[in-house]
Design an enzyme around this catalytic site. Structure first.
Site, mmCIF file in Angstrom:
data_model
loop_
_atom_site.group_PDB
_atom_site.id
_atom_site.type_symbol
_atom_site.label_atom_id
_atom_site.label_comp_id
_atom_site.label_asym_id
_atom_site.label_seq_id
_atom_site.Cartn_x
_atom_site.Cartn_y
_atom_site.Cartn_z
ATOM 1 N N LYS A 282 -11.337 24.589 -7.461
ATOM 2 C CA LYS A 282 -12.785 24.466 -7.278
ATOM 3 C C LYS A 282 -13.387 25.830 -6.918
ATOM 4 C CE LYS A 282 -12.872 19.712 -5.433
ATOM 5 N NZ LYS A 282 -13.691 19.091 -6.480
ATOM 6 N N ARG B 4 -8.332 9.614 -9.087
ATOM 7 C CA ARG B 4 -8.003 8.480 -9.959
ATOM 8 C C ARG B 4 -6.496 8.365 -10.172
ATOM 9 N NH1 ARG B 4 -11.645 10.784 -14.715
ATOM 10 N NH2 ARG B 4 -12.665 11.652 -12.870
HETATM 11 N N1 BES Z 1 -13.240 14.807 -4.601
HETATM 12 C C1 BES Z 1 -13.861 15.140 -5.842
HETATM 13 C C2 BES Z 1 -15.216 14.458 -6.030
HETATM 14 C C3 BES Z 1 -16.319 14.917 -5.103
HETATM 15 C C4 BES Z 1 -17.211 15.894 -5.514
HETATM 16 C C5 BES Z 1 -16.510 14.308 -3.879
HETATM 17 C C6 BES Z 1 -18.238 16.282 -4.675
HETATM 18 C C7 BES Z 1 -17.534 14.705 -3.038
HETATM 19 C C8 BES Z 1 -18.400 15.680 -3.446
HETATM 20 C C9 BES Z 1 -12.964 14.704 -7.004
HETATM 21 O O1 BES Z 1 -11.603 14.771 -6.764
HETATM 22 C C10 BES Z 1 -13.257 15.618 -8.136
HETATM 23 O O2 BES Z 1 -12.977 16.761 -8.013
HETATM 24 N N2 BES Z 1 -13.816 15.082 -9.221
HETATM 25 C C11 BES Z 1 -14.133 15.852 -10.367
HETATM 26 C C12 BES Z 1 -13.722 15.077 -11.595
HETATM 27 C C13 BES Z 1 -13.753 15.880 -12.856
HETATM 28 C C14 BES Z 1 -12.761 17.013 -12.769
HETATM 29 C C15 BES Z 1 -13.434 14.983 -14.022
HETATM 30 C C16 BES Z 1 -15.631 16.124 -10.367
HETATM 31 O O3 BES Z 1 -16.396 15.238 -9.954
HETATM 32 O O4 BES Z 1 -16.019 17.216 -10.724
HETATM 33 MN MN MN Z 2 -10.807 16.676 -7.172
#
Ligand code: BES
Ligand code: MN
Ligand code: ZN
Length: 501
Positions: A280, A354
Site C-alpha cells: 500500500k 477475502r
Molecule cells: N483492508 C483493506 C480494505 C480497506 C481499505 C479497509 C480502506 C479500510 C479502509 C483490504 O484488505 C484491501 O486492501 N482491499 C483492496 C482490495 C483490492 C486490492 C481488490 C482495496 O480495497 O483496495
Molecule cells: Mn488489503
C-alpha cells in the site's frame, strides 16, 4: 500482556416527581420545535422546589433561538448545581435519543458532573427503546482510548449516577442491557485502537481465551500446524510474510435451553494490512491496524454473550493474520488450494481479507453453520460507495436482510443493502485456477469481493457486512468518536439477542 477492560459503572435510577433532587446537572430536554414546559412537567417540577420552574422559565426567556442549548450555571437552588436546557433540531425517532445523549455527555464533561438528572419533558422521548439508546450512547460518549498515555490528561470518566425523572417502569432491564452493549462496544474500540505491534494474531487468541473463561465458552485455537493439517492454505499464505504466527480462533456458546440452529459470526482479523508484496501507499497504510475491526466486533459480542442470552447456538470464527512483506511472503501469481478444495489465483496480495475469510467461512460451513454473518473491513470500494455512516450489507436471504437493516437502525449502526448479481461472477474467472482474488478494473469492488466470499458459504443463509468505511472514523459525527468506532458490536449484539431465527 494484560487485558484490562473496564465495566461501565454508571448507575441508572428512576426518580419520582416527589423525590428530592440532588445533582450536579439537571437536564431538561425539549423536543424539536417545542421549547416550553408542558403543563404536567411544570407541575411535577414545581413540586420539587418552588423556585425551580421560575429559574427554568427565566432561562427559557434568555435562550436565543439559534442555540441548541442553554446552560444555567450555579442555579442558586439548593441541591441542583447547574441546569441545562437542551433542544435539538432533528426530529428522527431513531437518532434523537442518541443525539441528546451525546450533547448531555458533552456538557457533563465540561463541568465534570458526577450526578446527572434528566427530565425528558415528553414521555415519548423515553420509551423503552429510546431509553436503551440514550443510556447506551450516553455511556459511550465518555469513551476515550488512554492505554498508552503516560500522563493522564483527564481522569474524568463520566458521571456515576444518571437519574431519570418521571418515567415508565421498564427501566432496570433496558438500562442493564444498554450498559452491557456499551461496554462491549468500548472493548471492541480498545482492541482496534491498540497498536499493531501489541495487538498481534496471538494477542487476539489470548483475548478469546480470556473471554472464554469469563463467559464459560469453548475456545479452540488452531495454530499454523493445525491450519496445515486442516488445509487452510489461504490463511497460511496471507500470514506467510509475517514473523507473527497465524491462527484460526473459534469460540462456541451453547444456550442452556434447547439449542436452535447454530449461527456463525466470522470476523476478519488482519492485525496489520501492509498490502503484502502489492504494498500500500503510506496514506493507504495509515489506519491498517484497524483491519481486525471485524474480529474485534465479534469478540465484543462474545464478551457479553451471557447477558444477551441468545436462544441460538453461536460460533465465532476469527482468521487472525498479519499481512506483511518478507522472503516467505505469498506472491501475485501464486495459486492457493483453499480449505474448501477450490483453487484461487492470487493477483493482488492486498486482497487478503477475502482469502482468509474463504477458509474461515468454509470451516464454519463444515462445522454445520446454518446462518453465517461475516464482518470485515474488506474493500476501499465499499467506503467509496457508502462513506463513513453506513456499512455495506450483502445477503442471500430477504428475511435476514430485513432483520439486519432493522437491527442497524435500532442499534445506531446502520447498514445498507447492496446487490449480489450472478452476472458479475464472470469477473472472478481465472485462466489458471477456479477463481482469482480480484475483480474488474471497471469498478464494483465491494460487490466482486462479496461474490468471491459467496463461493465459500455453500447453502447456508449468509450475510456479509463490509465495514471498511465505518470501522475507523476521521470525524466524530456518525459514531461520536474519532478512531475506532466498534462498529458491528452493537448491531450483532442486537441481532443475536433478538427473536430466534
Ligand atoms: N483492508 C483493506 C480494505 C480497506 C481499505 C479497509 C480502506 C479500510 C479502509 C483490504 O484488505 C484491501 O486492501 N482491499 C483492496 C482490495 C483490492 C486490492 C481488490 C482495496 O480495497 O483496495
Ligand atoms: Mn488489503
Ligand atoms: Zn485488509
Amino acid at each position: 500482556m494484560t487485558l484490562k477492560h473496564q465495566r461501565v459503572e454508571l448507575k441508572v435510577q428512576r426518580l419520582k416527581a416527589s423525590d428530592k433532587l440532588r445533582c450536579d446537572l439537571l437536564v431538561v430536554l425539549f423536543a424539536p420545535e417545542r421549547r416550553g414546559l408542558s403543563p404536567s412537567i411544570r407541575q411535577a417540577l414545581s413540586r420539587q422546589k418552588s423556585a425551580l420552574v421560575a429559574t427554568i422559565e427565566r432561562g427559557l426567556a434568555d435562550w436565543s433561538s439559534e442555540d441548541e442549548s442553554y446552560l444555567i450555571r450555579s442555579s442558586g437552588l439548593p441541591g441542583i448545581q447547574n441546569i441545562l436546557l437542551l433542544q435539538l433540531k432533528e426530529d428522527d425517532a431513531d437518532t434523537l435519543p442518541r443525539q441528546y445523549a451525546r450533547r448531555v455527555g458533552e456538557h457533563c464533561r465540561s463541568i465534570r458532573a458526577q450526578s446527572v438528572v434528566v427530565q425528558p419533558n415528553r414521555a415519548s422521548l423515553f420509551s423503552r427503546t429510546a431509553l436503551e439508546m440514550f443510556v447506551e450512547e450516553f455511556t459511550l460518549s465518555f469513551y476515550s482510548y488512554r492505554a498508552y498515555k503516560s500522563e493522564q490528561a483527564s481522569n474524568y470518566r463520566g458521571p456515576r449516577t444518571l437519574g431519570l425523572l418521571g418515567l415508565p417502569a421498564a427501566i432496570p432491564h433496558a438500562a442493564s442491557s444498554a450498559r452491557a452493549i456499551a461496554s462491549a462496544c468500548a472493548f471492541a474500540r480498545d482492541l482496534v485502537n491498540m497498536p499493531p505491534s501489541d495487538c498481534t494474531p496471538r494477542y487476539l487468541a489470548k483475548v478469546a481465551e480470556q473471554i472464554a473463561r469469563e463467559q464459560r465458552l469453548r475456545c479452540q485455537i488452531f495454530d499454523e500446524r493445525a491450519l496445515r493439517r486442516m488445509g487452510a492454505h489461504a490463511i497460511l499464505a496471507v500470514g506467510s510474510g509475517s514473523a507473527q504466527e497465524s491462527y484460526l480462533i473459534r469460540l462456541s456458546y451453547r444456550p442452556r435451553r434447547t439449542a436452535r440452529a447454530p449461527i456463525a459470526l466470522v470476523g476478519k482479523g488482519v492485525t496489520f494490512d501492509s498490502g503484502g508484496l502489492c504494498i500500500k501507499t503510506r496514506a493507504g497504510m495509515s489506519h491498517m491496524k484497524a483491519d481486525m475491526a471485524g474480529a474485534a466486533a465479534v469478540l465484543g459480542v462474545m464478551q457479553i454473550v451471557r447477558e444477551l442470552e441468545p436462544s441460538n447456538e453461536i460460533d465465532v470464527y476469527i482468521p487472525a493474520v498479519e499481512n506483511m512483506l518478507g522472503s516467505h511472503a505469498f506472491r501475485p501469481g501464486d495459486v492457493l488450494r483453499s480449505l474448501s478444495g477450490k483453487t484461487i489465483e492470487v493477483l493482488n496480495t492486498d486482497a487478503e481479507g477475502r482469502l482468509i475469510l474463504a477458509d474461515a467461512l468454509s470451516y464454519a460451513v463444515k462445522m454445520g453453520a446454518h446462518t453465517i454473518i461475516d464482518i470485515a473491513t474488506l474493500t476501499g470500494a465499499c467506503a467509496t460507495a457508502l462513506a463513513d455512516g453506513y456499512a455495506g450489507l450483502f445477503c442471500n436471504d430477504e428475511r435476514l436482510t430485513a432483520r439486519l437493516v432493522a437491527c442497524g437502525v435500532h442499534s445506531g449502526e446502520p447498514v445498507w443493502p447492496l446487490p449480489l448479481p450472478a452476472r458479475y461472477r464472470k469477473y472472478l474467472k481465472s485462466s489458471v485456477a477456479d477463481m482469482k482474488n480480484t475483480g474488474t478494473e471497471r469498478g464494483g469492488g465491494a460487490i466482486t469481493a462479496a461474490l468471491f466470499l459467496q463461493h465459500f458459504v455453500g447453502k447456508a443463509r449468509w450475510a456479509h457486512l463490509d465495514i471498511a468505511g465505518t470501522a475507523y472514523a476521521e470525524d466524530p459525527d456518525f459514531f461520536g468518536v474519532c478512531g475506532a468506532t466498534g462498529f458491528g458490536t452493537r448491531i450483532l449484539s442486537h441481532f443475536v439477542a433478538g427473536r430466534p431465527l
